[in-house]
Motif scaffolding. Structure first.
Motif, PDB file in Angstrom:
ATOM      1  N   GLY A 293       0.787  -1.215   0.137  1.00  0.00           N
ATOM      2  CA  GLY A 293       0.089  -0.023   0.091  1.00  0.00           C
ATOM      3  C   GLY A 293       0.947   1.172   0.032  1.00  0.00           C
ATOM      4  N   PHE A 294       2.174   1.081   0.397  1.00  0.00           N
ATOM      5  CA  PHE A 294       3.086   2.311   0.401  1.00  0.00           C
ATOM      6  C   PHE A 294       3.384   2.618  -1.252  1.00  0.00           C
ATOM      7  N   LYS A 295       3.652   3.783  -1.604  1.00  0.00           N
ATOM      8  CA  LYS A 295       4.214   3.990  -2.876  1.00  0.00           C
ATOM      9  C   LYS A 295       5.268   5.178  -3.072  1.00  0.00           C
ATOM     10  N   VAL A 296       6.024   5.058  -3.944  1.00  0.00           N
ATOM     11  CA  VAL A 296       7.076   6.138  -4.235  1.00  0.00           C
ATOM     12  C   VAL A 296       6.737   7.059  -5.327  1.00  0.00           C
ATOM     13  N   SER A 297       6.507   8.265  -4.810  1.00  0.00           N
ATOM     14  CA  SER A 297       6.202   9.448  -6.040  1.00  0.00           C
ATOM     15  C   SER A 297       7.661  10.073  -6.088  1.00  0.00           C
ATOM     16  N   SER A 298       7.733  10.439  -7.271  1.00  0.00           N
ATOM     17  CA  SER A 298       8.817  11.277  -7.717  1.00  0.00           C
ATOM     18  C   SER A 298       8.693  12.486  -8.707  1.00  0.00           C
ATOM     19  N   ARG A 299       9.433  13.650  -8.758  1.00  0.00           N
ATOM     20  CA  ARG A 299       9.143  14.685  -9.502  1.00  0.00           C
ATOM     21  C   ARG A 299      10.647  15.162 -10.118  1.00  0.00           C
ATOM     22  N   ARG A 300      10.636  15.054 -11.280  1.00  0.00           N
ATOM     23  CA  ARG A 300      11.750  15.369 -12.261  1.00  0.00           C
ATOM     24  C   ARG A 300      12.074  16.791 -12.393  1.00  0.00           C
ATOM     25  N   PHE A 301      13.338  17.223 -12.198  1.00  0.00           N
ATOM     26  CA  PHE A 301      13.594  18.758 -12.927  1.00  0.00           C
ATOM     27  C   PHE A 301      14.859  18.794 -13.634  1.00  0.00           C
ATOM     28  N   ARG A 302      14.658  19.697 -14.378  1.00  0.00           N
ATOM     29  CA  ARG A 302      15.803  20.044 -15.418  1.00  0.00           C
ATOM     30  C   ARG A 302      17.010  20.406 -14.704  1.00  0.00           C
TER      31      ARG A 302
ATOM     32  N   GLU B 264      -2.453   8.376   2.296  1.00  0.00           N
ATOM     33  CA  GLU B 264      -1.660   9.711   2.093  1.00  0.00           C
ATOM     34  C   GLU B 264      -1.862  10.217   0.814  1.00  0.00           C
ATOM     35  N   GLN B 265      -1.889  11.704   1.102  1.00  0.00           N
ATOM     36  CA  GLN B 265      -1.896  12.361  -0.457  1.00  0.00           C
ATOM     37  C   GLN B 265      -0.220  12.474  -0.750  1.00  0.00           C
ATOM     38  N   ASP B 266      -0.377  12.904  -2.205  1.00  0.00           N
ATOM     39  CA  ASP B 266       0.958  13.186  -2.706  1.00  0.00           C
ATOM     40  C   ASP B 266       1.340  14.576  -2.252  1.00  0.00           C
ATOM     41  N   ALA B 267       2.482  14.785  -1.547  1.00  0.00           N
ATOM     42  CA  ALA B 267       2.659  15.929  -1.106  1.00  0.00           C
ATOM     43  C   ALA B 267       3.839  16.839  -1.949  1.00  0.00           C
TER      44      ALA B 267
ATOM     45  N   SER C 271      18.376  16.913  -9.476  1.00  0.00           N
ATOM     46  CA  SER C 271      17.234  16.556 -10.731  1.00  0.00           C
ATOM     47  C   SER C 271      16.187  15.662 -10.386  1.00  0.00           C
ATOM     48  N   LYS C 272      15.878  15.338  -9.328  1.00  0.00           N
ATOM     49  CA  LYS C 272      15.025  14.567  -9.065  1.00  0.00           C
ATOM     50  C   LYS C 272      14.554  14.479  -7.370  1.00  0.00           C
ATOM     51  N   VAL C 273      13.133  14.650  -6.958  1.00  0.00           N
ATOM     52  CA  VAL C 273      12.873  14.646  -5.585  1.00  0.00           C
ATOM     53  C   VAL C 273      11.840  13.334  -5.350  1.00  0.00           C
ATOM     54  N   TYR C 274      12.100  12.515  -4.543  1.00  0.00           N
ATOM     55  CA  TYR C 274      11.362  11.493  -4.068  1.00  0.00           C
ATOM     56  C   TYR C 274      10.608  11.419  -2.769  1.00  0.00           C
ATOM     57  N   SER C 275       9.158  10.877  -2.730  1.00  0.00           N
ATOM     58  CA  SER C 275       8.737  11.120  -1.592  1.00  0.00           C
ATOM     59  C   SER C 275       7.764   9.463  -1.637  1.00  0.00           C
ATOM     60  N   VAL C 276       7.753   8.981  -0.207  1.00  0.00           N
ATOM     61  CA  VAL C 276       7.218   8.043   0.139  1.00  0.00           C
ATOM     62  C   VAL C 276       5.758   8.283   0.698  1.00  0.00           C
ATOM     63  N   GLU C 277       4.732   7.690   0.158  1.00  0.00           N
ATOM     64  CA  GLU C 277       3.317   7.885   0.969  1.00  0.00           C
ATOM     65  C   GLU C 277       2.836   6.699   1.450  1.00  0.00           C
ATOM     66  N   ALA C 278       2.284   6.642   2.829  1.00  0.00           N
ATOM     67  CA  ALA C 278       1.549   5.496   3.074  1.00  0.00           C
ATOM     68  C   ALA C 278       0.273   5.304   2.668  1.00  0.00           C
ATOM     69  N   PRO C 279      -0.438   4.342   2.830  1.00  0.00           N
ATOM     70  CA  PRO C 279      -1.708   4.109   2.303  1.00  0.00           C
ATOM     71  C   PRO C 279      -2.908   5.224   2.624  1.00  0.00           C
TER      72      PRO C 279
ATOM     73  N   LEU D  55      10.866  20.349  -1.671  1.00  0.00           N
ATOM     74  CA  LEU D  55      11.525  19.847  -0.371  1.00  0.00           C
ATOM     75  C   LEU D  55      10.953  20.393   0.937  1.00  0.00           C
ATOM     76  N   LEU D  56      10.338  21.715   0.769  1.00  0.00           N
ATOM     77  CA  LEU D  56       9.829  22.237   2.193  1.00  0.00           C
ATOM     78  C   LEU D  56       8.305  21.627   2.332  1.00  0.00           C
ATOM     79  N   ALA D  57       7.531  21.313   1.024  1.00  0.00           N
ATOM     80  CA  ALA D  57       6.442  20.810   1.161  1.00  0.00           C
ATOM     81  C   ALA D  57       6.411  19.390   1.894  1.00  0.00           C
ATOM     82  N   LEU D  58       7.352  18.407   1.470  1.00  0.00           N
ATOM     83  CA  LEU D  58       7.626  17.224   2.033  1.00  0.00           C
ATOM     84  C   LEU D  58       7.991  17.414   3.508  1.00  0.00           C
ATOM     85  N   LEU D  59       9.013  18.235   3.842  1.00  0.00           N
ATOM     86  CA  LEU D  59       9.425  18.450   5.430  1.00  0.00           C
ATOM     87  C   LEU D  59       8.162  18.993   6.172  1.00  0.00           C
TER      88      LEU D  59
END
Length: 203
Positions: free
Chosen positions: A68-77, A186-189, A176-184, A101-105
């Motif tokens: 149920g956990f998932k990894v989200s990622s956002r790519r940057f140039r 949870e919204q994508d932060a 170049s990339k930021v990753y987040s882990v969401e528990a079942p 970064l601040l949104a996740l923290l």
């Protein structure tokens, strides 16, 4: 060197395979296993393929815990040119990374990042990699402080011998990339609504 490697691998195998601890042969694990190369090969095959029963069982337990956990990622140039990586320019180009970064923290989560590191002395690797001045690396950003000039200093958790250098706003454009882990549930932060509590980017 070969004996040390075999001792280490076989020692791990013996921990997970009770059948190997029943022998009354008190010679070193390397000596016993080197007498039977087929046994070494089979033991290593089970260990590294994950078919050793006790390891497979532990893997399944972990998979069940993480279901149920998932990894989200956002790519940057990232464009490694002096025009973009100078301190002021990099700070401006890195504003979107800073917001992510601040949104996740702010949501109480560490942020995984993929980043181009320059000036490896700060990461205590310049002695070993003195022929390389920059390298791609992944690590965690776990929190931040604010400097007297209002700029944010990010704290890291790194895998290189416990050295955890700080990341400054002047370096954020090299992410170049930021990753987040969401528990079942949870919204994508990584793509949050505007948060008025997040400090604005200094001029």
């Amino acid at each position: 060197k070969i004996k040390a490697v075999v001792d280490g691998v076989v020692g791990n195998e013996r921990l997970f395979n009770p059948a190997l601890t029943a022998s009354q042969d008190w010679r070193s694990p390397a000596a016993k296993f080197l007498d039977a190369p087929d046994q070494v090969q089979e033991a290593l095959k089970r260990l590294f393929s994950g078919t050793e029963e006790s390891i497979a069982s532990q893997r399944n337990q972990v998979k069940n815990l993480l279901r149920g956990f998932k990894v989200s990622s956002r790519r940057f140039r990232y464009a490694p040119s002096p025009r973009l990586t100078g301190a002021a320019s990099c700070r401006k180009q890195g504003a979107d990374r800073k917001a992510a970064l601040l949104a996740l923290l702010s949501a109480g989560r560490p942020a995984g990042v993929g980043m181009n590191l320059k000036g490896l002395a700060a990461w205590h690797w310049s002695q070993r990699l003195n022929f390389i001045e920059d390298v791609w690396h992944a690590f965690l950003i776990t929190g931040y402080d604010m400097a007297s000039d209002g700029r944010i200093i990010f704290h890291t958790r790194n895998s290189w011998e416990g050295h955890n250098p700080e990341v400054l706003e002047d370096e954020l454009c090299r992410i170049s990339k930021v990753y987040s882990v969401e528990a079942p549930g949870e919204q994508d932060a990584l793509y949050p609504k505007p948060n008025p509590s997040v400090p604005p980017l200094p001029d």
